[in-house]
Design an enzyme around this catalytic site. Structure first.
Site, PDB file in Angstrom:
ATOM      1  N   GLU A  65     -41.442 -42.788 -46.809  1.00  0.00           N
ATOM      2  CA  GLU A  65     -41.752 -41.582 -46.124  1.00  0.00           C
ATOM      3  C   GLU A  65     -40.577 -41.510 -44.787  1.00  0.00           C
ATOM      4  OE1 GLU A  65     -45.598 -41.295 -44.202  1.00  0.00           O
ATOM      5  OE2 GLU A  65     -45.264 -43.002 -43.267  1.00  0.00           O
ATOM      6  N   HIS A  71     -48.916 -45.945 -43.202  1.00  0.00           N
ATOM      7  CA  HIS A  71     -48.625 -44.399 -42.810  1.00  0.00           C
ATOM      8  C   HIS A  71     -47.929 -44.473 -41.216  1.00  0.00           C
ATOM      9  CE1 HIS A  71     -48.279 -40.125 -42.184  1.00  0.00           C
ATOM     10  NE2 HIS A  71     -48.367 -40.180 -43.615  1.00  0.00           N
ATOM     11  N   ASN A 108     -52.478 -36.496 -49.365  1.00  0.00           N
ATOM     12  CA  ASN A 108     -52.956 -37.193 -48.229  1.00  0.00           C
ATOM     13  C   ASN A 108     -53.574 -35.915 -47.308  1.00  0.00           C
ATOM     14  OD1 ASN A 108     -53.639 -38.432 -45.831  1.00  0.00           O
ATOM     15  ND2 ASN A 108     -51.619 -38.845 -45.247  1.00  0.00           N
ATOM     16  N   LYS A 142     -54.947 -36.011 -44.759  1.00  0.00           N
ATOM     17  CA  LYS A 142     -54.934 -36.217 -43.009  1.00  0.00           C
ATOM     18  C   LYS A 142     -56.345 -35.855 -42.549  1.00  0.00           C
ATOM     19  CE  LYS A 142     -50.025 -36.255 -43.248  1.00  0.00           C
ATOM     20  NZ  LYS A 142     -48.772 -36.036 -42.665  1.00  0.00           N
TER      21      LYS A 142
END
EC number: 5.3.1.1
Length: 248
Positions: free
Chosen positions: A165, A95, A10, A12
């Site tokens: 996560e 997320h 990821n 981001k």
């Protein structure tokens, strides 16, 4: 059935054409096992470009987000069809940064997950608790609540990968111990087995997503319920290849 090792990257809100080219070329030239699935998730601006660069069959491209409508007056959003149109195969949903910064709640994430799966992409579904929730002993309560919302909307989890996560470990350098991660992953799988059945739960991949890096990834190697990683900052660095090769 052995679950294929899965590593998601990821990026981001990071990267440029040059840096993404360097990352993908590193993957293209690296020695990567055949029995691994790698999904890189650059910013939407670079999805098309990333797809054009990837040469390894083990590597595909995913998006970091998608909306729950096919089209319309939704300024700033990307649809699943658009993501697919440029060759992306996966999307990250749920997320913690979407949940906290953009106020996406469990129901909204569940609806997006159902829509994305229905449109034919795989979903990397993120779940996890904050430091306050962890200290209060609510880790399993939180992840079960997050999963229940999706379970109400989605019955077939074949194309879902769950990423646990722990929010307290993201971007902090802190990480759950491999033993802690294994315990939580096993509990998640047991919970999903109670809802989806043993077969579906045993086939589902559960990733660890809390500050995984080139140094600590190998310490998760023998943890039966840790099926890979969702990597943040380290996916932008050469050590991403070390994470991909950590099961060798």
């Amino acid at each position: 059935m052995a679950r294929t090792f899965f590593v998601g990257g990821n990026f981001k809100l990071n990267g440029s054409k040059q840096s993404i080219k360097e990352i993908v070329e590193r993957l293209n030239t690296a020695s990567i096992p055949e029995n691994v699935e790698v999904v890189i998730c650059p910013p939407a601006t670079y999805l098309d470009y990333s797809v054009s660069l990837v040469k390894k069959p083990q590597v595909t491209v995913g998006a970091q987000n998608a909306y729950l409508k096919a089209s319309g007056a939704f300024t700033g959003e990307n649809s699943v069809d658009q993501i697919k149109d440029v060759g992306a195969k996966w999307v990250i949903l749920g997320h913690s940064e979407r949940r906290s910064y953009f106020h996406e709640d469990d129901k909204f994430i569940a609806d997006k997950t159902k829509f994305a799966l229905g449109q034919g992409v795989g979903v990397i579904l993120c779940i996890g608790e904050t430091l306050e929730e962890k200290k209060a002993g609510k880790t399993l309560d939180v992840v079960e609540r997050q999963l229940n919302a999706v379970l109400e909307e989605v019955k077939d989890w074949t194309n879902v990968v769950v990423a646990y996560e722990p929010v307290w470990a993201i971007g902090t350098g802190l990480a759950a111990t491999p033993e802690d991660a294994q315990d939580i992953h096993a509990s998640i799988r047991k919970f999903l087995a109670s809802k989806l059945g043993d077969k579906a739960a045993s086939e589902l991949r559960i990733l660890y997503g809390g500050s995984a890096n080139g140094s600590n990834a190998v310490t998760f190697k023998d943890k039966a319920d840790v099926d890979g990683f969702l990597v943040g900052g380290a996916s932008l660095k050469p050590e991403f290849v070390d994470i991909i090769n950590s099961r060798n």
